[in-house]
Design a protein around this motif. Structure first.
Motif, PDB file in Angstrom:
ATOM      1  N   TYR A 104      31.753 -22.855  62.723  1.00  0.00           N
ATOM      2  CA  TYR A 104      32.488 -21.938  63.596  1.00  0.00           C
ATOM      3  C   TYR A 104      31.521 -21.302  64.594  1.00  0.00           C
ATOM      4  O   TYR A 104      30.462 -20.792  64.211  1.00  0.00           O
ATOM      5  N   GLN A 152      35.623 -18.409  59.995  1.00  0.00           N
ATOM      6  CA  GLN A 152      36.453 -18.679  61.162  1.00  0.00           C
ATOM      7  C   GLN A 152      36.905 -17.390  61.834  1.00  0.00           C
ATOM      8  O   GLN A 152      37.093 -17.340  63.047  1.00  0.00           O
ATOM      9  N   GLU A 181      34.562 -16.365  64.518  1.00  0.00           N
ATOM     10  CA  GLU A 181      34.775 -17.112  65.762  1.00  0.00           C
ATOM     11  C   GLU A 181      35.952 -16.537  66.547  1.00  0.00           C
ATOM     12  O   GLU A 181      35.872 -16.340  67.760  1.00  0.00           O
ATOM     13  N   ARG A 219      35.238 -21.705  72.769  1.00  0.00           N
ATOM     14  CA  ARG A 219      34.919 -22.270  71.462  1.00  0.00           C
ATOM     15  C   ARG A 219      33.864 -23.367  71.627  1.00  0.00           C
ATOM     16  O   ARG A 219      33.970 -24.223  72.503  1.00  0.00           O
ATOM     17  N   SER A 245      32.271 -28.214  67.719  1.00  0.00           N
ATOM     18  CA  SER A 245      31.739 -28.292  66.356  1.00  0.00           C
ATOM     19  C   SER A 245      32.412 -29.433  65.609  1.00  0.00           C
ATOM     20  O   SER A 245      33.324 -30.089  66.118  1.00  0.00           O
ATOM     21  N   SER A 247      36.169 -28.168  65.161  1.00  0.00           N
ATOM     22  CA  SER A 247      36.996 -27.973  66.355  1.00  0.00           C
ATOM     23  C   SER A 247      37.041 -29.207  67.243  1.00  0.00           C
ATOM     24  O   SER A 247      37.759 -29.250  68.230  1.00  0.00           O
ATOM     25  N   ASN A 248      36.265 -30.220  66.876  1.00  0.00           N
ATOM     26  CA  ASN A 248      36.079 -31.367  67.759  1.00  0.00           C
ATOM     27  C   ASN A 248      36.053 -32.655  66.930  1.00  0.00           C
ATOM     28  O   ASN A 248      35.144 -33.453  67.019  1.00  0.00           O
TER      29      ASN A 248
END
Length: 262
Positions: free
Chosen positions: A140, A189, A192, A212, A215, A218-219
């Motif tokens: 995060y 989280q 973040e 953001r 990461s 997230s990716n």
């Protein structure tokens, strides 16, 4: 993988991308040789050892990388061998002719290494990369732009830690002076989310642009490990690329040497 990609993967630094491409064109299609060297003083500064080895092997071909194992006391029972990567016709034969050469007070003990990693060493390399990729410390985080980039790195880090101090536990901060951004990571989280809510905050007359960070969470790649449109390599993998590559090479070399002694 062409010579240009190989060169980029070996993290050599050039004055410009054009200079890097020109060098890659020069070595394109030429044989690659892996040369290991022992006999040097491991207590010398790493840069001094590398310079001596580059000077020694420059007549054999194009030296694209020199890897010097670190922590000489870590494996006292293993011979300390540096790895020199050469491109050029007859590079191996020329390098072997330098075996026993006196290099300013030490004799170079030269060997040719196999260009094929054994299966166990390859698995070991993969596990180290996977460990970094999935480190929860980088799950995060936010990417921050818009602050005063004229500040020294330590001051940027201090200022941003203060800005995000109420968001939660900060696990890592990386100030990228080249791209003029800073990545701040959190243990949870919620940290973040709270950091993202601070988008537009005014700090010393500068408005922060917070997004953001790319990461592992997230990716994510698509199923079966496939990469989809818009996928970006997790930011922390780019940050640690040079350092981790050298660390992996050191550990794999030590691993392979140890296996030879068993």
């Amino acid at each position: 993988m062409d010579a240009y990609d190989i060169l980029r993967s070996e993290r050599e630094e050039f004055e410009s991308e054009a200079a890097e491409k020109a060098f890659a064109d020069r070595i394109s299609g030429k044989p690659r040789a892996l040369i290991s060297v022992a006999g040097y003083n491991p207590n010398l500064p790493e840069d001094d050892i590398k310079k001596e080895l580059i000077d020694l092997f420059s007549s054999c071909g194009d030296v694209t990388r020199v890897i010097v194992p670190k922590d000489p006391d870590h494996s006292p029972n293993l011979d300390r061998r540096a790895l020199v990567i050469l491109f050029g016709d007859g590079a191996e034969e020329k390098a072997l002719q330098l075996n026993g050469t006196d290099v300013g007070g030490w004799n170079a003990l030269v060997k040719v290494e196999s260009d094929e990693e054994d299966e166990e060493a390859a698995r070991y390399r993969s596990s180290l990369i996977n460990e970094l990729m999935n480190d929860p410390k980088f799950w995060y985080g936010v990417s921050v732009r818009g602050y005063d980039t004229n500040l020294p790195v330590d001051e940027v880090e201090t200022v941003l830690k203060e800005v995000f101090s109420d968001c939660g536990e900060i696990t890592h901060v990386f100030v990228d002076t080249l791209d003029k951004l800073t990545n701040v990571y959190f243990s949870l989280q919620e940290g973040e989310a709270r950091a993202l809510a601070l988008h537009g905050t005014n700090v010393g007359g500068f408005k922060l642009d917070i997004s953001r960070v790319a990461s592992v969470l997230s990716n994510r790649p698509l199923g079966n490990g496939e990469i989809g449109l818009g996928y970006t390599v997790p930011a922390h993998m780019i940050e640690f690329a040079n350092k981790k590559d050298d660390e992996i090479e050191d550990k794999v070399m030590a691993f392979k040497k140890q296996r030879r002694l068993i």
